[in-house]
Design a protein around this motif. Structure first.
Motif, mmCIF file in Angstrom:
data_model
loop_
_atom_site.group_PDB
_atom_site.id
_atom_site.type_symbol
_atom_site.label_atom_id
_atom_site.label_comp_id
_atom_site.label_asym_id
_atom_site.label_seq_id
_atom_site.Cartn_x
_atom_site.Cartn_y
_atom_site.Cartn_z
ATOM 1 N N ARG A 19 0.871 -1.179 0.000
ATOM 2 C CA ARG A 19 0.000 0.000 0.000
ATOM 3 C C ARG A 19 0.909 1.230 0.000
ATOM 4 N NH1 ARG A 19 -1.965 -3.090 3.932
ATOM 5 N NH2 ARG A 19 -1.468 -1.619 5.589
ATOM 6 N N VAL A 20 0.510 2.259 -0.731
ATOM 7 C CA VAL A 20 1.357 3.432 -0.928
ATOM 8 C C VAL A 20 0.596 4.696 -0.539
ATOM 9 C CG1 VAL A 20 2.635 4.773 -2.638
ATOM 10 C CG2 VAL A 20 2.508 2.292 -2.868
ATOM 11 N N GLU A 21 1.254 5.527 0.260
ATOM 12 C CA GLU A 21 0.747 6.863 0.591
ATOM 13 C C GLU A 21 1.880 7.849 0.353
ATOM 14 O OE1 GLU A 21 -2.347 7.669 1.380
ATOM 15 O OE2 GLU A 21 -2.992 5.572 1.397
ATOM 16 N N ARG A 22 1.640 8.844 -0.509
ATOM 17 C CA ARG A 22 2.682 9.812 -0.860
ATOM 18 C C ARG A 22 2.171 11.223 -0.635
ATOM 19 N NH1 ARG A 22 3.704 8.258 -6.004
ATOM 20 N NH2 ARG A 22 5.218 6.812 -5.144
ATOM 21 N N SER A 23 3.009 12.041 -0.027
ATOM 22 C CA SER A 23 2.719 13.471 0.059
ATOM 23 C C SER A 23 3.650 14.185 -0.912
ATOM 24 C CB SER A 23 2.920 14.000 1.478
ATOM 25 O OG SER A 23 4.278 13.942 1.851
ATOM 26 N N VAL A 24 3.127 15.208 -1.558
ATOM 27 C CA VAL A 24 3.894 15.992 -2.520
ATOM 28 C C VAL A 24 3.795 17.452 -2.101
ATOM 29 C CG1 VAL A 24 4.153 16.632 -4.951
ATOM 30 C CG2 VAL A 24 3.302 14.345 -4.344
ATOM 31 N N ASP A 112 17.433 19.317 -13.760
ATOM 32 C CA ASP A 112 16.967 19.002 -12.413
ATOM 33 C C ASP A 112 17.806 17.887 -11.787
ATOM 34 O OD1 ASP A 112 14.807 20.780 -12.841
ATOM 35 O OD2 ASP A 112 13.644 19.171 -13.768
ATOM 36 N N LEU A 113 17.829 17.874 -10.459
ATOM 37 C CA LEU A 113 18.475 16.795 -9.736
ATOM 38 C C LEU A 113 17.461 16.181 -8.776
ATOM 39 C CD1 LEU A 113 20.974 15.113 -9.004
ATOM 40 C CD2 LEU A 113 21.414 16.791 -7.182
ATOM 41 N N TYR A 114 17.284 14.876 -8.913
ATOM 42 C CA TYR A 114 16.429 14.106 -8.021
ATOM 43 C C TYR A 114 17.357 13.390 -7.037
ATOM 44 C CZ TYR A 114 12.484 14.636 -11.245
ATOM 45 O OH TYR A 114 11.477 15.130 -12.020
ATOM 46 N N ARG A 115 17.192 13.644 -5.734
ATOM 47 C CA ARG A 115 17.973 12.950 -4.716
ATOM 48 C C ARG A 115 17.005 12.122 -3.880
ATOM 49 N NH1 ARG A 115 22.624 15.731 -2.197
ATOM 50 N NH2 ARG A 115 23.592 14.509 -3.832
ATOM 51 N N GLY A 116 17.188 10.799 -3.941
ATOM 52 C CA GLY A 116 16.304 9.887 -3.229
ATOM 53 C C GLY A 116 16.960 9.319 -1.993
ATOM 54 N N GLU A 117 16.203 9.283 -0.904
ATOM 55 C CA GLU A 117 16.652 8.661 0.337
ATOM 56 C C GLU A 117 15.688 7.526 0.650
ATOM 57 O OE1 GLU A 117 17.668 9.758 4.985
ATOM 58 O OE2 GLU A 117 16.781 11.280 3.692
ATOM 59 N N PHE A 118 16.228 6.335 0.833
ATOM 60 C CA PHE A 118 15.442 5.124 1.050
ATOM 61 C C PHE A 118 15.725 4.612 2.457
ATOM 62 C CE2 PHE A 118 16.512 5.755 -3.302
ATOM 63 C CZ PHE A 118 15.376 5.417 -4.024
ATOM 64 N N THR A 119 14.672 4.352 3.219
ATOM 65 C CA THR A 119 14.826 3.894 4.592
ATOM 66 C C THR A 119 13.900 2.717 4.838
ATOM 67 O OG1 THR A 119 15.267 6.168 5.278
ATOM 68 C CG2 THR A 119 14.752 4.588 7.008
ATOM 69 N N ARG A 127 10.301 3.614 3.412
ATOM 70 C CA ARG A 127 9.973 4.977 2.982
ATOM 71 C C ARG A 127 10.988 5.467 1.963
ATOM 72 N NH1 ARG A 127 9.036 9.945 7.094
ATOM 73 N NH2 ARG A 127 6.917 9.232 6.814
ATOM 74 N N THR A 128 10.481 6.273 1.016
ATOM 75 C CA THR A 128 11.363 7.016 0.126
ATOM 76 C C THR A 128 11.058 8.495 0.292
ATOM 77 O OG1 THR A 128 9.872 7.004 -1.790
ATOM 78 C CG2 THR A 128 11.410 5.162 -1.586
ATOM 79 N N VAL A 129 12.105 9.294 0.233
ATOM 80 C CA VAL A 129 11.962 10.750 0.228
ATOM 81 C C VAL A 129 12.778 11.257 -0.947
ATOM 82 C CG1 VAL A 129 12.344 12.906 1.470
ATOM 83 C CG2 VAL A 129 11.689 10.842 2.749
ATOM 84 N N TRP A 130 12.087 11.843 -1.907
ATOM 85 C CA TRP A 130 12.759 12.419 -3.075
ATOM 86 C C TRP A 130 12.716 13.935 -2.957
ATOM 87 C CZ3 TRP A 130 15.645 10.062 -6.661
ATOM 88 C CH2 TRP A 130 15.509 8.678 -6.801
ATOM 89 N N THR A 143 7.113 9.104 0.398
ATOM 90 C CA THR A 143 6.253 7.948 0.148
ATOM 91 C C THR A 143 6.458 6.903 1.223
ATOM 92 O OG1 THR A 143 6.481 8.346 -2.230
ATOM 93 C CG2 THR A 143 5.574 6.202 -1.546
ATOM 94 N N ASP A 144 5.370 6.476 1.836
ATOM 95 C CA ASP A 144 5.396 5.401 2.817
ATOM 96 C C ASP A 144 4.771 4.158 2.210
ATOM 97 O OD1 ASP A 144 6.575 6.546 5.220
ATOM 98 O OD2 ASP A 144 4.868 7.920 5.140
#
Length: 172
Positions: A19-24, A112-119, A127-130, A143-144
């Motif tokens: 299941r995915v929940e993302r805030s933008v 653009d630069l996309y920097r992703g952090e995966f935990t 979780r991912t934070v881009w 995104t959780d």
């Protein structure tokens, strides 16, 4: 106790449904949006890896619309349990190494630069934070992912243990 949950094989960990929940957030304008849906990681037919298909509803400025994307998570050839993530058309996106439970990766896209952090939090949550920056973009996408137990095969007894606490459960 570490805040990260190490994963020995990223493909085995991700396999199945989530299941995915993302805030933008648009950090420049303050506008906010959200995505709610599901992601399924299924085996690829033609190579060792997983097909990632995400679908759901994206809401931006009070307008809801269907949204989806497809990625390919390919096994690294070195046997380390890492993955090479690619867009559906095969273009490179980023690498993914969750052996420490945490990973940071960059993806340059035009100006653009996309920097992703995966935990990885545990067997069923990651979780991912881009952070997206560029001349016309200043975004934060969080995104959780929560494992969907109804979308096997990666859940419970069918999923190989990825963490020492799972491999040793019931022995202490």
């Amino acid at each position: 106790m570490s805040e990260y949950w190490p994963v020995t094989d990223v493909l085995a960990y991700l396999a199945g449904g989530w299941r995915v929940e993302r805030s933008v957030r648009d950090l420049a304008s303050g506008a906010r949006g959200s995505f709610s849906g599901a992601t399924v990681f299924e085996p690829l037919d033609d190579e060792r890896g997983l097909l990632h298909h995400e679908s759901g509803t994206f809401v931006w400025q009070d307008v809801a619309r269907p949204a989806e994307r497809t990625l390919r998570f390919l096994a690294d050839d070195d046997g380390t349990g890492r993955a090479d993530v690619r867009f559906a058309d095969g273009r490179p996106f980023h690498d993914l190494d969750l052996t420490s439970g945490h990973h940071v990766s960059d993806h340059p896209c035009a100006a653009d630069l996309y920097r992703g952090e995966f935990t990885v939090h545990d067997a069923d949550h990651w979780r991912t934070v881009w952070r997206v920056g560029g001349p016309a973009k200043d975004l934060l996408l969080t995104t959780d992912y929560t494992r969907d137990s109804e979308r096997g095969p990666a859940h419970d007894s069918e999923r190989k243990p990825q963490h020492a606490s799972e491999r040793n459960s019931g022995q202490g």
